[in-house]
Design a protein around this motif. Structure first.
Motif, PDB file in Angstrom:
ATOM      1  N   ASN A 186       0.845  -1.196   0.000  1.00  0.00           N
ATOM      2  CA  ASN A 186       0.000   0.000   0.000  1.00  0.00           C
ATOM      3  C   ASN A 186       0.880   1.246   0.000  1.00  0.00           C
ATOM      4  OD1 ASN A 186      -1.587   2.246   1.431  1.00  0.00           O
ATOM      5  ND2 ASN A 186      -3.173   0.727   1.044  1.00  0.00           N
ATOM      6  N   GLU A 187       0.406   2.317  -0.611  1.00  0.00           N
ATOM      7  CA  GLU A 187       1.217   3.530  -0.749  1.00  0.00           C
ATOM      8  C   GLU A 187       1.561   4.184   0.589  1.00  0.00           C
ATOM      9  OE1 GLU A 187      -2.472   6.661  -1.566  1.00  0.00           O
ATOM     10  OE2 GLU A 187      -1.069   6.156  -3.176  1.00  0.00           O
ATOM     11  N   LYS A 188       0.895   3.782   1.656  1.00  0.00           N
ATOM     12  CA  LYS A 188       1.236   4.373   2.958  1.00  0.00           C
ATOM     13  C   LYS A 188       2.497   3.755   3.553  1.00  0.00           C
ATOM     14  CE  LYS A 188      -1.685   1.502   6.003  1.00  0.00           C
ATOM     15  NZ  LYS A 188      -2.805   1.538   6.976  1.00  0.00           N
ATOM     16  N   TYR A 189       3.020   2.736   2.856  1.00  0.00           N
ATOM     17  CA  TYR A 189       4.243   2.082   3.337  1.00  0.00           C
ATOM     18  C   TYR A 189       5.410   2.337   2.387  1.00  0.00           C
ATOM     19  CZ  TYR A 189       1.080  -0.591   6.344  1.00  0.00           C
ATOM     20  OH  TYR A 189       0.133  -0.968   7.270  1.00  0.00           O
ATOM     21  N   ILE A 190       6.614   2.281   2.953  1.00  0.00           N
ATOM     22  CA  ILE A 190       7.853   2.365   2.184  1.00  0.00           C
ATOM     23  C   ILE A 190       8.668   1.112   2.508  1.00  0.00           C
ATOM     24  CG2 ILE A 190      10.000   3.632   1.796  1.00  0.00           C
ATOM     25  CD1 ILE A 190       8.605   6.139   2.801  1.00  0.00           C
ATOM     26  N   VAL A 191       9.257   0.517   1.500  1.00  0.00           N
ATOM     27  CA  VAL A 191      10.121  -0.653   1.709  1.00  0.00           C
ATOM     28  C   VAL A 191      11.529  -0.298   1.255  1.00  0.00           C
ATOM     29  CG1 VAL A 191      10.495  -3.094   1.231  1.00  0.00           C
ATOM     30  CG2 VAL A 191       8.159  -2.183   1.291  1.00  0.00           C
ATOM     31  N   ASP A 192      12.501  -0.515   2.136  1.00  0.00           N
ATOM     32  CA  ASP A 192      13.894  -0.207   1.827  1.00  0.00           C
ATOM     33  C   ASP A 192      14.805  -1.322   2.312  1.00  0.00           C
ATOM     34  OD1 ASP A 192      13.943   2.438   0.593  1.00  0.00           O
ATOM     35  OD2 ASP A 192      13.189   3.184   2.519  1.00  0.00           O
ATOM     36  N   LYS A 193      16.032  -1.312   1.796  1.00  0.00           N
ATOM     37  CA  LYS A 193      17.056  -2.192   2.340  1.00  0.00           C
ATOM     38  C   LYS A 193      17.491  -1.644   3.691  1.00  0.00           C
ATOM     39  CE  LYS A 193      18.886  -4.013  -1.989  1.00  0.00           C
ATOM     40  NZ  LYS A 193      20.103  -4.287  -2.792  1.00  0.00           N
ATOM     41  N   THR A 194      17.966  -2.539   4.548  1.00  0.00           N
ATOM     42  CA  THR A 194      18.416  -2.113   5.868  1.00  0.00           C
ATOM     43  C   THR A 194      19.843  -1.577   5.796  1.00  0.00           C
ATOM     44  OG1 THR A 194      19.281  -4.320   6.374  1.00  0.00           O
ATOM     45  CG2 THR A 194      17.014  -3.874   6.993  1.00  0.00           C
ATOM     46  N   THR A 195      20.297  -1.074   6.917  1.00  0.00           N
ATOM     47  CA  THR A 195      21.688  -0.658   7.026  1.00  0.00           C
ATOM     48  C   THR A 195      22.574  -1.895   7.097  1.00  0.00           C
ATOM     49  OG1 THR A 195      21.629  -0.634   9.438  1.00  0.00           O
ATOM     50  CG2 THR A 195      21.010   1.403   8.296  1.00  0.00           C
ATOM     51  N   GLU A 196      23.836  -1.729   6.795  1.00  0.00           N
ATOM     52  CA  GLU A 196      24.768  -2.846   6.871  1.00  0.00           C
ATOM     53  C   GLU A 196      24.827  -3.410   8.293  1.00  0.00           C
ATOM     54  OE1 GLU A 196      29.524  -3.839   6.440  1.00  0.00           O
ATOM     55  OE2 GLU A 196      28.766  -1.898   5.764  1.00  0.00           O
ATOM     56  N   ASP A 197      24.810  -2.535   9.301  1.00  0.00           N
ATOM     57  CA  ASP A 197      24.883  -2.990  10.689  1.00  0.00           C
ATOM     58  C   ASP A 197      23.683  -3.858  11.055  1.00  0.00           C
ATOM     59  OD1 ASP A 197      27.283  -1.744  11.126  1.00  0.00           O
ATOM     60  OD2 ASP A 197      26.423   0.065  12.012  1.00  0.00           O
ATOM     61  N   MET A 198      22.497  -3.443  10.626  1.00  0.00           N
ATOM     62  CA  MET A 198      21.298  -4.221  10.936  1.00  0.00           C
ATOM     63  C   MET A 198      21.315  -5.546  10.188  1.00  0.00           C
ATOM     64  SD  MET A 198      17.240  -3.254  10.555  1.00  0.00           S
ATOM     65  CE  MET A 198      17.385  -1.826  11.641  1.00  0.00           C
ATOM     66  N   ASP A 199      21.785  -5.518   8.949  1.00  0.00           N
ATOM     67  CA  ASP A 199      21.861  -6.730   8.148  1.00  0.00           C
ATOM     68  C   ASP A 199      22.805  -7.733   8.799  1.00  0.00           C
ATOM     69  OD1 ASP A 199      22.023  -8.677   6.205  1.00  0.00           O
ATOM     70  OD2 ASP A 199      22.136  -7.284   4.543  1.00  0.00           O
ATOM     71  N   CYS A 200      23.989  -7.286   9.151  1.00  0.00           N
ATOM     72  CA  CYS A 200      24.989  -8.176   9.729  1.00  0.00           C
ATOM     73  C   CYS A 200      24.653  -8.568  11.168  1.00  0.00           C
ATOM     74  CB  CYS A 200      26.368  -7.526   9.683  1.00  0.00           C
ATOM     75  SG  CYS A 200      26.995  -7.243   8.017  1.00  0.00           S
ATOM     76  N   GLY A 201      24.092  -7.623  11.921  1.00  0.00           N
ATOM     77  CA  GLY A 201      23.833  -7.889  13.330  1.00  0.00           C
ATOM     78  C   GLY A 201      22.566  -8.650  13.613  1.00  0.00           C
ATOM     79  N   SER A 202      21.535  -8.462  12.766  1.00  0.00           N
ATOM     80  CA  SER A 202      20.237  -9.073  13.037  1.00  0.00           C
ATOM     81  C   SER A 202      19.684  -9.872  11.863  1.00  0.00           C
ATOM     82  CB  SER A 202      19.219  -7.986  13.412  1.00  0.00           C
ATOM     83  OG  SER A 202      19.670  -7.220  14.512  1.00  0.00           O
ATOM     84  N   ALA A 203      20.426  -9.963  10.779  1.00  0.00           N
ATOM     85  CA  ALA A 203      20.003 -10.719   9.594  1.00  0.00           C
ATOM     86  C   ALA A 203      18.691 -10.199   9.021  1.00  0.00           C
ATOM     87  CB  ALA A 203      19.895 -12.210   9.913  1.00  0.00           C
TER      88      ALA A 203
END
Length: 225
Positions: free
Chosen positions: A139-156
């Protein structure tokens, strides 16, 4: 093409006891190798072979790249670290559980290439496809983005869903192959879930099969349509 004995036994990927050794000795961590995810984010990579070359080009002994990423080991040095780890007490214990003997350098090179080049390149393609599919579906009220490198590496967590108006993150998306959920390394899955439990939003799994096709995209994305 004939497979080496290791890959005939464990499949032509990066599983098996060499993976357990790699994790035990933290060979893939950023401080012992290179942040491959970030490297692909800074450069346009067209193939696994190109990614492997890029890893070598960013070694700490090479002239620095303007992207700022510096690798601790070349692909060959990573392979050698894996090879040597087999002969330690802990490495031998892992191999003994599988009734294996230490594997040769050729096998370690091929396994390292699968993990750092083949799987990382494929993972980037799958992540890009997921991002495009989510953006086209929510829905247009949401935005989807890639996470930060830290979040990716730290929390998968690979992707985040946020409210467009407030930018508040309402969910995270972990993108994993089906094989992740059938592997025996429960301690890996437990560590991931413990890290995700510390986040302020829920994390959902987006699963893909051996062909790279998502198996649960529609029921997952329906949460935000």
């Amino acid at each position: 093409m004939l497979l080496l004995p290791y890959f005939e036994k464990y499949g032509n990927s990066s599983g098996g006891p060499l993976n357990d050794i790699c994790e035990k000795f933290q060979i893939k961590t950023r401080r012992n190798s290179i942040p491959v995810i970030a490297l692909q984010g800074k450069h346009t990579v067209h193939s696994a072979k190109e990614l492997a070359s890029l890893i070598d080009e960013h070694h700490q002994d090479k002239p620095p790249c303007e992207c700022g990423i510096v690798g601790k080991r070349t692909m060959e040095e990573i392979s050698k670290a894996l090879y040597d780890a087999q002969f330690t007490e802990q490495g031998r214990a892992i191999l003994t559980l599988k009734r294996d003997e230490p594997y040769d350098m050729e096998t370690c090179r091929a396994w390292t290439y699968n993990l750092f080049a083949v799987n990382s390149f494929k993972g980037k393609l799958v992540e890009d496809a997921a991002l495009a599919d989510f953006r086209a579906s929510v829905n247009e009220k949401y935005i989807v983005d890639k996470t930060t490198e830290d979040m990716d590496c730290g929390s998968a967590v690979d992707l985040v869903v946020s409210l467009r108006e407030t930018e508040e993150i309402v969910a995270g998306i972990q993108i994993k192959p089906e094989s992740f959920f059938s592997m025996n390394r429960q301690y890996v899955k437990t560590a991931v879930r413990e890290a995700q439990a510390k986040l302020s939003f829920p994390v959902h799994d987006l699963v893909y099969d051996s062909k790279g096709d998502f198996t649960n995209f529609l029921p997952l994305v329906s949460r935000w349509v």
